[in-house]
Design a protein around this motif. Sequence first.
Motif, PDB file in Angstrom:
ATOM      1  N   SER A  56      37.863  22.547  42.222  1.00  0.00           N
ATOM      2  CA  SER A  56      36.648  21.838  42.163  1.00  0.00           C
ATOM      3  C   SER A  56      35.798  22.249  43.315  1.00  0.00           C
ATOM      4  O   SER A  56      34.585  21.727  43.377  1.00  0.00           O
ATOM      5  CB  SER A  56      36.809  20.190  42.371  1.00  0.00           C
ATOM      6  N   SER A  57      36.335  23.191  44.146  1.00  0.00           N
ATOM      7  CA  SER A  57      35.518  23.790  45.321  1.00  0.00           C
ATOM      8  C   SER A  57      34.748  24.869  44.919  1.00  0.00           C
ATOM      9  O   SER A  57      35.073  25.512  43.895  1.00  0.00           O
ATOM     10  CB  SER A  57      36.632  24.400  46.149  1.00  0.00           C
ATOM     11  N   PRO A  58      33.504  24.825  45.515  1.00  0.00           N
ATOM     12  CA  PRO A  58      32.607  26.086  45.194  1.00  0.00           C
ATOM     13  C   PRO A  58      33.314  27.163  45.276  1.00  0.00           C
ATOM     14  O   PRO A  58      33.021  28.470  44.528  1.00  0.00           O
ATOM     15  CB  PRO A  58      31.377  25.972  46.091  1.00  0.00           C
ATOM     16  N   GLN A  59      34.114  27.515  46.281  1.00  0.00           N
ATOM     17  CA  GLN A  59      34.748  28.995  46.240  1.00  0.00           C
ATOM     18  C   GLN A  59      35.698  29.433  45.016  1.00  0.00           C
ATOM     19  O   GLN A  59      35.984  30.354  44.859  1.00  0.00           O
ATOM     20  CB  GLN A  59      35.814  28.708  47.700  1.00  0.00           C
ATOM     21  N   PHE A  60      36.320  28.223  44.521  1.00  0.00           N
ATOM     22  CA  PHE A  60      37.124  28.520  43.540  1.00  0.00           C
ATOM     23  C   PHE A  60      36.202  29.171  42.381  1.00  0.00           C
ATOM     24  O   PHE A  60      36.640  30.333  41.785  1.00  0.00           O
ATOM     25  CB  PHE A  60      37.919  27.266  42.782  1.00  0.00           C
ATOM     26  N   MET A  61      34.993  28.860  42.132  1.00  0.00           N
ATOM     27  CA  MET A  61      34.213  29.236  41.019  1.00  0.00           C
ATOM     28  C   MET A  61      33.888  30.715  41.366  1.00  0.00           C
ATOM     29  O   MET A  61      33.748  31.470  40.518  1.00  0.00           O
ATOM     30  CB  MET A  61      32.951  28.438  40.781  1.00  0.00           C
ATOM     31  N   LYS A  62      33.679  30.832  42.726  1.00  0.00           N
ATOM     32  CA  LYS A  62      33.260  32.335  43.198  1.00  0.00           C
ATOM     33  C   LYS A  62      34.577  33.031  42.881  1.00  0.00           C
ATOM     34  O   LYS A  62      34.296  34.323  42.628  1.00  0.00           O
ATOM     35  CB  LYS A  62      33.046  32.251  44.647  1.00  0.00           C
ATOM     36  N   MET A  63      35.765  32.847  42.921  1.00  0.00           N
ATOM     37  CA  MET A  63      36.907  33.541  42.888  1.00  0.00           C
ATOM     38  C   MET A  63      36.796  34.060  41.230  1.00  0.00           C
ATOM     39  O   MET A  63      37.083  35.074  40.874  1.00  0.00           O
ATOM     40  CB  MET A  63      38.038  32.825  43.118  1.00  0.00           C
ATOM     41  N   VAL A  64      36.545  33.195  40.458  1.00  0.00           N
ATOM     42  CA  VAL A  64      36.519  33.167  39.064  1.00  0.00           C
ATOM     43  C   VAL A  64      35.584  34.407  38.810  1.00  0.00           C
ATOM     44  O   VAL A  64      35.865  35.241  37.898  1.00  0.00           O
ATOM     45  CB  VAL A  64      36.118  31.666  38.242  1.00  0.00           C
ATOM     46  N   GLU A  65      34.053  34.311  39.271  1.00  0.00           N
ATOM     47  CA  GLU A  65      33.191  35.200  38.983  1.00  0.00           C
ATOM     48  C   GLU A  65      33.859  36.555  39.481  1.00  0.00           C
ATOM     49  O   GLU A  65      33.529  37.714  39.038  1.00  0.00           O
ATOM     50  CB  GLU A  65      32.014  34.725  39.861  1.00  0.00           C
ATOM     51  N   SER A  66      34.208  36.654  40.932  1.00  0.00           N
ATOM     52  CA  SER A  66      34.888  37.867  41.248  1.00  0.00           C
ATOM     53  C   SER A  66      35.827  38.509  40.681  1.00  0.00           C
ATOM     54  O   SER A  66      35.794  39.675  40.632  1.00  0.00           O
ATOM     55  CB  SER A  66      34.882  37.716  42.793  1.00  0.00           C
ATOM     56  N   ARG A  67      36.988  37.897  40.181  1.00  0.00           N
ATOM     57  CA  ARG A  67      37.761  38.223  39.245  1.00  0.00           C
ATOM     58  C   ARG A  67      37.281  38.900  38.085  1.00  0.00           C
ATOM     59  O   ARG A  67      37.763  39.979  37.780  1.00  0.00           O
ATOM     60  CB  ARG A  67      38.855  37.192  38.952  1.00  0.00           C
ATOM     61  N   GLY A  68      36.302  38.449  37.496  1.00  0.00           N
ATOM     62  CA  GLY A  68      35.777  39.073  36.337  1.00  0.00           C
ATOM     63  C   GLY A  68      35.018  40.412  36.758  1.00  0.00           C
ATOM     64  O   GLY A  68      35.129  41.205  35.906  1.00  0.00           O
ATOM     65  N   ILE A  69      34.500  40.251  37.701  1.00  0.00           N
ATOM     66  CA  ILE A  69      33.527  41.624  38.203  1.00  0.00           C
ATOM     67  C   ILE A  69      34.558  42.625  38.608  1.00  0.00           C
ATOM     68  O   ILE A  69      34.371  43.592  38.413  1.00  0.00           O
ATOM     69  CB  ILE A  69      32.729  41.221  39.436  1.00  0.00           C
ATOM     70  N   HIS A  70      35.560  42.082  39.177  1.00  0.00           N
ATOM     71  CA  HIS A  70      36.782  43.201  39.491  1.00  0.00           C
ATOM     72  C   HIS A  70      37.349  43.739  38.509  1.00  0.00           C
ATOM     73  O   HIS A  70      37.585  45.117  38.216  1.00  0.00           O
ATOM     74  CB  HIS A  70      37.941  42.597  40.584  1.00  0.00           C
ATOM     75  N   TYR A  71      37.813  43.069  37.413  1.00  0.00           N
ATOM     76  CA  TYR A  71      38.300  43.686  36.449  1.00  0.00           C
ATOM     77  C   TYR A  71      37.326  44.444  35.450  1.00  0.00           C
ATOM     78  O   TYR A  71      37.682  45.421  34.699  1.00  0.00           O
ATOM     79  CB  TYR A  71      39.041  42.554  35.300  1.00  0.00           C
ATOM     80  N   GLY A  72      36.101  43.981  35.258  1.00  0.00           N
ATOM     81  CA  GLY A  72      35.218  44.827  34.777  1.00  0.00           C
ATOM     82  C   GLY A  72      34.901  46.225  35.717  1.00  0.00           C
ATOM     83  O   GLY A  72      34.752  47.059  35.030  1.00  0.00           O
ATOM     84  N   HIS A  73      35.022  46.065  36.991  1.00  0.00           N
ATOM     85  CA  HIS A  73      34.724  47.319  37.465  1.00  0.00           C
ATOM     86  C   HIS A  73      35.748  48.351  37.237  1.00  0.00           C
ATOM     87  O   HIS A  73      35.438  49.461  37.433  1.00  0.00           O
ATOM     88  CB  HIS A  73      34.574  46.951  38.989  1.00  0.00           C
TER      89      HIS A  73
END
Length: 239
Positions: free
Chosen positions: A197-214
Amino acid sequence: MLKLDILALAAHPDDVELSCAGTLAKAVIDGKKAGIVDFTKGELGTRGTPELRMQESAASAEILGLSARENLGFRDGFFVNDEAHQLEVVKMIRKYQPDIVLANAVDDRHPDHGKASQLSRQACFLSGLVNVKTELDGLNQAPWRPRAIYNYIQSIPHEPDFIVDVTSTWETRMKSIFAFKSQFHDPNSGEPETYISSPQFMKMVESRGIHYGHEIGVTYGEGFTVDRKLGIQTVFDLI
Protein backbone atom coordinates in the motif's frame (compact mmCIF):
# COMPACT_ATOMS: atom_id res chain seq x y z
CA MET A 1 -18.21 -25.55 -22.16
CA LEU A 2 -16.24 -22.32 -22.34
CA LYS A 3 -12.78 -23.06 -23.69
CA LEU A 4 -10.11 -20.50 -22.83
CA ASP A 5 -6.96 -19.86 -24.81
CA ILE A 6 -5.08 -18.68 -21.73
CA LEU A 7 -5.76 -19.20 -18.03
CA ALA A 8 -3.93 -17.48 -15.20
CA LEU A 9 -3.81 -19.27 -11.85
CA ALA A 10 -3.10 -17.19 -8.76
CA ALA A 11 -2.73 -17.64 -5.01
CA HIS A 12 -4.46 -14.33 -4.30
CA PRO A 13 -6.75 -11.84 -6.01
CA ASP A 14 -4.47 -9.13 -7.52
CA ASP A 15 -1.46 -11.49 -8.05
CA VAL A 16 -2.26 -11.59 -11.75
CA GLU A 17 -2.99 -7.88 -12.00
CA LEU A 18 0.39 -7.00 -10.50
CA SER A 19 2.34 -9.43 -12.67
CA CYS A 20 0.80 -10.33 -16.04
CA ALA A 21 -2.46 -8.44 -16.57
CA GLY A 22 -0.98 -6.68 -19.58
CA THR A 23 -0.35 -10.04 -21.23
CA LEU A 24 -3.93 -11.17 -20.61
CA ALA A 25 -5.37 -7.88 -21.87
CA LYS A 26 -3.23 -8.12 -25.00
CA ALA A 27 -4.46 -11.66 -25.65
CA VAL A 28 -8.06 -10.47 -25.35
CA ILE A 29 -7.44 -7.64 -27.82
CA ASP A 30 -5.98 -10.22 -30.20
CA GLY A 31 -9.25 -12.15 -30.07
CA LYS A 32 -8.24 -14.78 -27.51
CA LYS A 33 -10.35 -15.89 -24.57
CA ALA A 34 -8.66 -15.37 -21.21
CA GLY A 35 -9.57 -16.11 -17.62
CA ILE A 36 -8.30 -16.16 -14.04
CA VAL A 37 -8.78 -18.69 -11.24
CA ASP A 38 -7.78 -17.30 -7.85
CA PHE A 39 -7.05 -19.87 -5.14
CA THR A 40 -7.89 -17.76 -2.05
CA LYS A 41 -9.86 -14.64 -1.23
CA GLY A 42 -6.84 -13.01 0.40
CA GLU A 43 -8.62 -13.09 3.74
CA LEU A 44 -5.40 -12.73 5.74
CA GLY A 45 -4.68 -9.38 4.11
CA THR A 46 -4.43 -6.44 6.51
CA ARG A 47 -6.62 -4.14 4.44
CA GLY A 48 -10.09 -4.70 3.08
CA THR A 49 -12.32 -7.75 3.50
CA PRO A 50 -12.82 -10.98 1.52
CA GLU A 51 -16.20 -9.68 0.34
CA LEU A 52 -14.63 -6.47 -0.90
CA ARG A 53 -11.82 -8.37 -2.59
CA MET A 54 -14.41 -10.36 -4.56
CA GLN A 55 -16.07 -7.15 -5.72
CA GLU A 56 -12.69 -5.75 -6.73
CA SER A 57 -11.84 -8.99 -8.57
CA ALA A 58 -15.03 -8.73 -10.60
CA ALA A 59 -14.31 -5.10 -11.46
CA SER A 60 -10.80 -5.98 -12.60
CA ALA A 61 -12.09 -8.87 -14.71
CA GLU A 62 -14.40 -6.47 -16.54
CA ILE A 63 -11.54 -4.03 -17.16
CA LEU A 64 -9.37 -6.81 -18.61
CA GLY A 65 -12.18 -8.22 -20.73
CA LEU A 66 -11.93 -11.69 -19.19
CA SER A 67 -14.27 -14.46 -20.28
CA ALA A 68 -14.18 -16.08 -16.83
CA ARG A 69 -12.96 -15.53 -13.28
CA GLU A 70 -13.42 -17.92 -10.38
CA ASN A 71 -12.25 -18.26 -6.80
CA LEU A 72 -11.61 -21.69 -5.26
CA GLY A 73 -11.90 -20.51 -1.66
CA PHE A 74 -8.68 -22.15 -0.46
CA ARG A 75 -7.41 -20.98 2.96
CA ASP A 76 -5.18 -17.95 2.54
CA GLY A 77 -1.76 -18.69 4.03
CA PHE A 78 -2.62 -22.28 4.90
CA PHE A 79 -3.56 -24.08 1.68
CA VAL A 80 -1.21 -26.93 0.83
CA ASN A 81 -0.09 -28.77 -2.29
CA ASP A 82 -1.89 -32.05 -1.63
CA GLU A 83 -4.29 -34.33 -3.49
CA ALA A 84 -7.45 -32.51 -2.44
CA HIS A 85 -6.19 -29.11 -3.58
CA GLN A 86 -4.63 -30.52 -6.75
CA LEU A 87 -7.93 -32.09 -7.80
CA GLU A 88 -9.79 -28.80 -7.34
CA VAL A 89 -7.33 -27.10 -9.67
CA VAL A 90 -7.53 -30.03 -12.10
CA LYS A 91 -11.29 -29.45 -12.29
CA MET A 92 -10.68 -25.85 -13.40
CA ILE A 93 -8.09 -26.85 -15.99
CA ARG A 94 -10.42 -29.47 -17.44
CA LYS A 95 -13.35 -27.08 -17.30
CA TYR A 96 -11.63 -24.36 -19.32
CA GLN A 97 -9.14 -26.44 -21.35
CA PRO A 98 -6.56 -23.64 -21.73
CA ASP A 99 -3.71 -23.95 -24.19
CA ILE A 100 -1.49 -21.79 -21.98
CA VAL A 101 -1.43 -21.54 -18.19
CA LEU A 102 0.22 -18.66 -16.35
CA ALA A 103 1.18 -19.48 -12.76
CA ASN A 104 2.66 -17.77 -9.71
CA ALA A 105 6.37 -17.12 -9.38
CA VAL A 106 8.41 -20.22 -8.57
CA ASP A 107 9.83 -18.47 -5.50
CA ASP A 108 8.76 -15.23 -3.91
CA ARG A 109 8.46 -13.10 -0.78
CA HIS A 110 5.00 -14.49 0.07
CA PRO A 111 5.19 -18.26 0.77
CA ASP A 112 1.78 -18.82 -0.87
CA HIS A 113 3.24 -17.85 -4.23
CA GLY A 114 5.79 -20.65 -4.40
CA LYS A 115 3.20 -23.13 -3.08
CA ALA A 116 0.70 -22.03 -5.71
CA SER A 117 3.35 -22.36 -8.42
CA GLN A 118 4.03 -25.99 -7.54
CA LEU A 119 0.35 -26.75 -7.05
CA SER A 120 -0.46 -25.31 -10.48
CA ARG A 121 2.33 -27.20 -12.22
CA GLN A 122 1.40 -30.55 -10.69
CA ALA A 123 -2.30 -30.01 -11.38
CA CYS A 124 -1.53 -29.27 -15.05
CA PHE A 125 0.27 -32.61 -15.30
CA LEU A 126 -2.37 -34.60 -13.42
CA SER A 127 -5.11 -33.02 -15.52
CA GLY A 128 -3.78 -34.86 -18.56
CA LEU A 129 -3.95 -38.32 -16.98
CA VAL A 130 -6.89 -40.49 -18.01
CA ASN A 131 -6.93 -42.34 -14.70
CA VAL A 132 -7.27 -39.18 -12.63
CA LYS A 133 -11.05 -38.94 -12.33
CA THR A 134 -12.89 -35.70 -11.64
CA GLU A 135 -16.50 -34.56 -11.84
CA LEU A 136 -17.92 -31.07 -12.20
CA ASP A 137 -21.62 -30.32 -11.82
CA GLY A 138 -22.31 -34.06 -11.78
CA LEU A 139 -20.56 -34.74 -15.07
CA ASN A 140 -17.34 -36.67 -15.65
CA GLN A 141 -14.54 -34.48 -16.99
CA ALA A 142 -12.25 -35.38 -19.87
CA PRO A 143 -8.46 -35.21 -19.45
CA TRP A 144 -6.75 -32.02 -20.59
CA ARG A 145 -3.15 -30.90 -20.42
CA PRO A 146 -2.12 -27.33 -21.36
CA ARG A 147 0.54 -26.98 -24.04
CA ALA A 148 2.66 -24.67 -21.89
CA ILE A 149 3.01 -23.34 -18.35
CA TYR A 150 4.75 -20.00 -17.79
CA ASN A 151 5.49 -18.46 -14.40
CA TYR A 152 4.98 -14.73 -13.99
CA ILE A 153 7.41 -12.72 -11.88
CA GLN A 154 6.29 -11.11 -8.62
CA SER A 155 8.17 -9.32 -5.83
CA ILE A 156 11.53 -11.08 -6.16
CA PRO A 157 13.10 -9.93 -9.47
CA HIS A 158 13.87 -13.24 -11.20
CA GLU A 159 15.72 -13.14 -14.52
CA PRO A 160 13.01 -13.64 -17.17
CA ASP A 161 13.31 -16.29 -19.87
CA PHE A 162 11.12 -14.17 -22.13
CA ILE A 163 9.43 -10.77 -22.00
CA VAL A 164 6.08 -9.78 -23.49
CA ASP A 165 5.70 -6.29 -24.94
CA VAL A 166 2.70 -4.87 -23.07
CA THR A 167 3.15 -1.23 -24.05
CA SER A 168 -0.25 -1.15 -25.75
CA THR A 169 -2.06 -2.56 -22.69
CA TRP A 170 -0.08 -0.98 -19.84
CA GLU A 171 -2.82 1.55 -19.09
CA THR A 172 -5.39 -1.26 -18.94
CA ARG A 173 -3.10 -3.24 -16.65
CA MET A 174 -2.79 -0.29 -14.26
CA LYS A 175 -6.57 0.25 -14.24
CA SER A 176 -7.01 -3.42 -13.31
CA ILE A 177 -4.54 -3.01 -10.44
CA PHE A 178 -6.32 0.05 -9.09
CA ALA A 179 -9.61 -1.82 -9.21
CA PHE A 180 -8.29 -3.27 -5.93
CA LYS A 181 -8.77 0.05 -4.19
CA SER A 182 -8.60 -1.46 -0.72
CA GLN A 183 -5.10 -2.80 -1.23
CA PHE A 184 -3.04 0.01 -2.68
CA HIS A 185 -2.00 3.52 -1.76
CA ASP A 186 -4.84 5.82 -0.84
CA PRO A 187 -3.92 8.96 1.15
CA ASN A 188 -7.48 9.10 2.45
CA SER A 189 -7.47 5.58 3.84
CA GLY A 190 -7.38 5.09 7.58
CA GLU A 191 -6.26 1.46 7.33
CA PRO A 192 -2.72 0.35 8.32
CA GLU A 193 0.00 0.68 5.74
CA THR A 194 1.24 -2.58 4.24
CA TYR A 195 4.02 -3.72 1.94
CA ILE A 196 1.88 -3.12 -1.14
CA SER A 197 0.00 0.00 0.00
CA SER A 198 3.00 2.33 0.09
CA PRO A 199 3.61 4.74 -2.80
CA GLN A 200 7.05 3.16 -3.23
CA PHE A 201 5.50 -0.20 -4.07
CA MET A 202 3.62 1.21 -7.05
CA LYS A 203 6.79 2.95 -8.18
CA MET A 204 8.47 -0.47 -8.14
CA VAL A 205 5.67 -1.91 -10.30
CA GLU A 206 6.14 0.91 -12.82
CA SER A 207 9.92 0.66 -12.84
CA ARG A 208 9.79 -3.13 -13.24
CA GLY A 209 7.64 -2.74 -16.34
CA ILE A 210 9.97 -0.07 -17.73
CA HIS A 211 13.03 -2.21 -17.00
CA TYR A 212 11.64 -5.29 -18.76
CA GLY A 213 10.45 -3.14 -21.63
CA HIS A 214 13.87 -1.57 -21.97
CA GLU A 215 15.46 -5.01 -22.21
CA ILE A 216 13.53 -5.74 -25.42
CA GLY A 217 13.48 -2.22 -26.82
CA VAL A 218 9.90 -1.25 -25.97
CA THR A 219 8.27 0.97 -23.36
CA TYR A 220 6.76 -1.65 -21.03
CA GLY A 221 7.25 -5.38 -20.62
CA GLU A 222 6.16 -8.30 -18.46
CA GLY A 223 8.63 -11.07 -17.71
CA PHE A 224 8.09 -14.82 -17.39
CA THR A 225 10.22 -17.81 -16.46
CA VAL A 226 10.02 -21.28 -17.99
CA ASP A 227 11.35 -24.63 -16.82
CA ARG A 228 12.04 -25.91 -20.33
CA LYS A 229 13.70 -24.77 -23.55
CA LEU A 230 11.63 -22.44 -25.69
CA GLY A 231 11.19 -23.18 -29.38
CA ILE A 232 10.28 -20.97 -32.31
CA GLN A 233 9.21 -21.70 -35.88
CA THR A 234 11.44 -19.07 -37.48
CA VAL A 235 13.82 -16.32 -36.37
CA PHE A 236 11.16 -13.84 -37.48
CA ASP A 237 9.12 -14.79 -34.41
CA LEU A 238 11.55 -12.84 -32.24
CA ILE A 239 11.57 -9.07 -31.70
